[in-house]
Design a protein around this motif. Structure first.
Motif, mmCIF file in Angstrom:
data_model
loop_
_atom_site.group_PDB
_atom_site.id
_atom_site.type_symbol
_atom_site.label_atom_id
_atom_site.label_comp_id
_atom_site.label_asym_id
_atom_site.label_seq_id
_atom_site.Cartn_x
_atom_site.Cartn_y
_atom_site.Cartn_z
ATOM 1 N N VAL A 2 -6.373 -3.260 0.373
ATOM 2 C CA VAL A 2 -5.599 -3.876 -0.646
ATOM 3 C C VAL A 2 -5.625 -2.705 -1.749
ATOM 4 O O VAL A 2 -6.629 -1.902 -1.914
ATOM 5 N N THR A 3 -4.458 -2.505 -2.308
ATOM 6 C CA THR A 3 -4.517 -1.404 -3.494
ATOM 7 C C THR A 3 -3.973 -2.166 -4.688
ATOM 8 O O THR A 3 -3.360 -2.755 -4.959
ATOM 9 N N LEU A 4 -5.020 -1.559 -5.835
ATOM 10 C CA LEU A 4 -5.017 -2.447 -7.037
ATOM 11 C C LEU A 4 -4.406 -1.094 -8.072
ATOM 12 O O LEU A 4 -4.741 0.030 -7.863
ATOM 13 N N GLU B 231 -6.808 4.246 -20.666
ATOM 14 C CA GLU B 231 -7.849 5.314 -21.019
ATOM 15 C C GLU B 231 -8.959 5.262 -19.996
ATOM 16 O O GLU B 231 -9.245 6.273 -19.287
ATOM 17 N N GLN B 232 -9.412 4.017 -19.801
ATOM 18 C CA GLN B 232 -10.535 4.013 -18.788
ATOM 19 C C GLN B 232 -10.342 2.695 -17.877
ATOM 20 O O GLN B 232 -9.396 1.873 -18.046
ATOM 21 N N PRO B 233 -10.889 2.955 -16.778
ATOM 22 C CA PRO B 233 -10.386 1.789 -15.786
ATOM 23 C C PRO B 233 -11.468 0.618 -15.852
ATOM 24 O O PRO B 233 -12.018 0.021 -14.773
ATOM 25 N N ARG B 234 -11.852 0.049 -17.019
ATOM 26 C CA ARG B 234 -12.682 -0.914 -17.065
ATOM 27 C C ARG B 234 -12.185 -2.263 -16.363
ATOM 28 O O ARG B 234 -12.750 -2.957 -15.575
ATOM 29 N N ARG B 235 -10.988 -2.583 -16.438
ATOM 30 C CA ARG B 235 -10.289 -3.805 -16.065
ATOM 31 C C ARG B 235 -10.579 -3.630 -14.522
ATOM 32 O O ARG B 235 -10.536 -4.625 -13.833
ATOM 33 N N LEU B 236 -9.789 -2.367 -13.948
ATOM 34 C CA LEU B 236 -9.645 -2.245 -12.704
ATOM 35 C C LEU B 236 -11.275 -2.394 -11.895
ATOM 36 O O LEU B 236 -11.037 -2.611 -10.898
ATOM 37 N N ARG B 237 -12.217 -1.677 -12.554
ATOM 38 C CA ARG B 237 -13.554 -1.818 -11.921
ATOM 39 C C ARG B 237 -13.720 -3.443 -11.898
ATOM 40 O O ARG B 237 -14.544 -3.787 -10.722
ATOM 41 N N ALA B 238 -13.415 -4.339 -12.456
ATOM 42 C CA ALA B 238 -13.840 -5.552 -12.693
ATOM 43 C C ALA B 238 -12.994 -6.264 -11.505
ATOM 44 O O ALA B 238 -13.523 -7.191 -10.472
ATOM 45 N N VAL C 223 -12.090 -4.409 -8.749
ATOM 46 C CA VAL C 223 -12.577 -4.060 -7.329
ATOM 47 C C VAL C 223 -13.852 -4.912 -7.197
ATOM 48 O O VAL C 223 -13.958 -5.344 -6.130
ATOM 49 N N ALA C 224 -14.502 -5.122 -8.347
ATOM 50 C CA ALA C 224 -15.776 -5.921 -7.929
ATOM 51 C C ALA C 224 -15.447 -7.384 -7.282
ATOM 52 O O ALA C 224 -16.096 -7.785 -6.464
ATOM 53 N N ALA C 225 -14.344 -7.876 -7.908
ATOM 54 C CA ALA C 225 -13.903 -9.303 -7.549
ATOM 55 C C ALA C 225 -13.479 -9.111 -6.299
ATOM 56 O O ALA C 225 -13.715 -9.967 -5.214
ATOM 57 N N VAL C 226 -12.580 -8.210 -5.777
ATOM 58 C CA VAL C 226 -12.054 -7.988 -4.410
ATOM 59 C C VAL C 226 -13.269 -7.822 -3.412
ATOM 60 O O VAL C 226 -13.184 -8.385 -2.347
ATOM 61 N N GLU C 227 -14.400 -6.871 -3.903
ATOM 62 C CA GLU C 227 -15.285 -6.725 -2.605
ATOM 63 C C GLU C 227 -16.098 -7.944 -2.672
ATOM 64 O O GLU C 227 -16.639 -8.024 -1.546
ATOM 65 N N ALA C 228 -16.071 -8.950 -3.465
ATOM 66 C CA ALA C 228 -16.910 -10.074 -3.396
ATOM 67 C C ALA C 228 -16.244 -11.267 -2.521
ATOM 68 O O ALA C 228 -16.620 -12.404 -2.423
ATOM 69 N N ILE C 229 -14.793 -11.006 -2.306
ATOM 70 C CA ILE C 229 -14.173 -12.087 -1.463
ATOM 71 C C ILE C 229 -14.998 -12.477 -0.302
ATOM 72 O O ILE C 229 -15.151 -11.843 0.690
ATOM 73 N N SER C 230 -14.853 -13.736 0.338
ATOM 74 C CA SER C 230 -15.226 -14.237 1.406
ATOM 75 C C SER C 230 -14.170 -14.970 2.084
ATOM 76 O O SER C 230 -13.325 -15.479 1.132
ATOM 77 N N LEU C 231 -13.855 -14.952 3.403
ATOM 78 C CA LEU C 231 -12.912 -15.861 4.072
ATOM 79 C C LEU C 231 -13.598 -17.166 4.640
ATOM 80 O O LEU C 231 -14.890 -17.185 4.634
ATOM 81 N N PRO C 232 -12.729 -18.133 4.809
ATOM 82 C CA PRO C 232 -13.262 -19.361 5.404
ATOM 83 C C PRO C 232 -13.702 -19.119 6.724
ATOM 84 O O PRO C 232 -13.316 -18.112 7.340
ATOM 85 N N GLU C 233 -14.675 -19.931 7.235
ATOM 86 C CA GLU C 233 -15.205 -19.667 8.839
ATOM 87 C C GLU C 233 -14.108 -19.698 9.665
ATOM 88 O O GLU C 233 -13.915 -19.081 10.622
ATOM 89 N N VAL C 234 -12.969 -20.403 9.497
ATOM 90 C CA VAL C 234 -11.828 -20.808 10.203
ATOM 91 C C VAL C 234 -10.598 -20.249 9.696
ATOM 92 O O VAL C 234 -10.540 -20.894 8.670
ATOM 93 N N LEU C 235 -9.787 -19.727 10.038
ATOM 94 C CA LEU C 235 -8.455 -19.148 9.540
ATOM 95 C C LEU C 235 -7.494 -19.874 10.326
ATOM 96 O O LEU C 235 -7.729 -20.845 11.267
ATOM 97 N N ALA D 241 -3.905 9.113 -11.896
ATOM 98 C CA ALA D 241 -2.530 9.976 -11.882
ATOM 99 C C ALA D 241 -1.784 9.477 -13.265
ATOM 100 O O ALA D 241 -1.296 8.436 -13.185
ATOM 101 N N GLY D 242 -1.748 10.401 -13.845
ATOM 102 C CA GLY D 242 -1.167 10.271 -15.147
ATOM 103 C C GLY D 242 -1.837 9.005 -15.945
ATOM 104 O O GLY D 242 -2.980 9.094 -16.364
ATOM 105 N N ALA D 243 -1.033 8.201 -16.407
ATOM 106 C CA ALA D 243 -1.882 6.768 -17.117
ATOM 107 C C ALA D 243 -2.058 5.738 -16.099
ATOM 108 O O ALA D 243 -2.805 4.916 -16.495
ATOM 109 N N ARG D 244 -1.899 5.860 -15.008
ATOM 110 C CA ARG D 244 -2.135 5.010 -13.971
ATOM 111 C C ARG D 244 -3.252 5.020 -13.132
ATOM 112 O O ARG D 244 -3.487 6.157 -12.771
ATOM 113 N N TRP D 245 -4.247 4.110 -13.031
ATOM 114 C CA TRP D 245 -5.357 4.065 -12.205
ATOM 115 C C TRP D 245 -5.103 3.420 -11.067
ATOM 116 O O TRP D 245 -4.507 2.252 -11.034
#
Length: 129
Positions: A63-65, A70-77, A79-91, A110-114
């Motif tokens: 997944v690309t976010l 100026e700083q990637p504070r919200r983006l870090r949050a 990333v942490a939320a995405v890394e914590a995702i779990s899937l149900p046992e059965v899809l 890159a420029g103003a975009r993180w």
């Protein structure tokens, strides 16, 4: 339904649940026009991971976010939320999750975009198909 389709459906649900409270819009393809913050689920690559009588697939998907500031504070949050995702046992269609792990996380400016990406390795299986 293929393993790829089942995985994408499960991850889209998980991403929307995890990122909606942070104000992030989740897309299943690169949007033509969209504001930030946003997340785009990529297409998985897959390999055989089966055995006798078991249909199995090992998939890699990222997944690309994107955000601005100026700083990637919200983006870090995000990333942490995405890394914590779990899937149900059965899809969908009987695909079972044997393993889900984050294998790479990256962040660049890159420029103003993180931009950040989180890549998973997922192993799915189903019996008797």
């Amino acid at each position: 339904m293929t393993a790829r389709e089942a995985l994408r459906a499960g991850l889209m649900t998980g991403l929307r649940t995890a990122l909606q409270p942070l104000g992030v819009t989740v897309f299943d393809a690169v949007p033509v026009r969209a504001s930030v913050p946003q997340a785009v689920l990529g297409e998985p690559g897959d390999n055989d991971w089966g055995a006798a009588g078991i249909e199995g697939r090992e998939l890699r998907i990222a997944v690309t976010l994107a955000d601005e500031g100026e700083q990637p504070r919200r983006l870090r949050a995000c990333v942490a939320a995405v890394e914590a995702i779990s899937l149900p046992e059965v899809l969908a269609d009987g695909w079972r999750v044997a393993g889900l792990s984050v294998v790479a996380t990256r962040m660049v400016k890159a420029g103003a975009r993180w931009t950040a990406s989180v890549e998973w390795r997922v192993r799915l299986w189903r019996v008797g198909q």
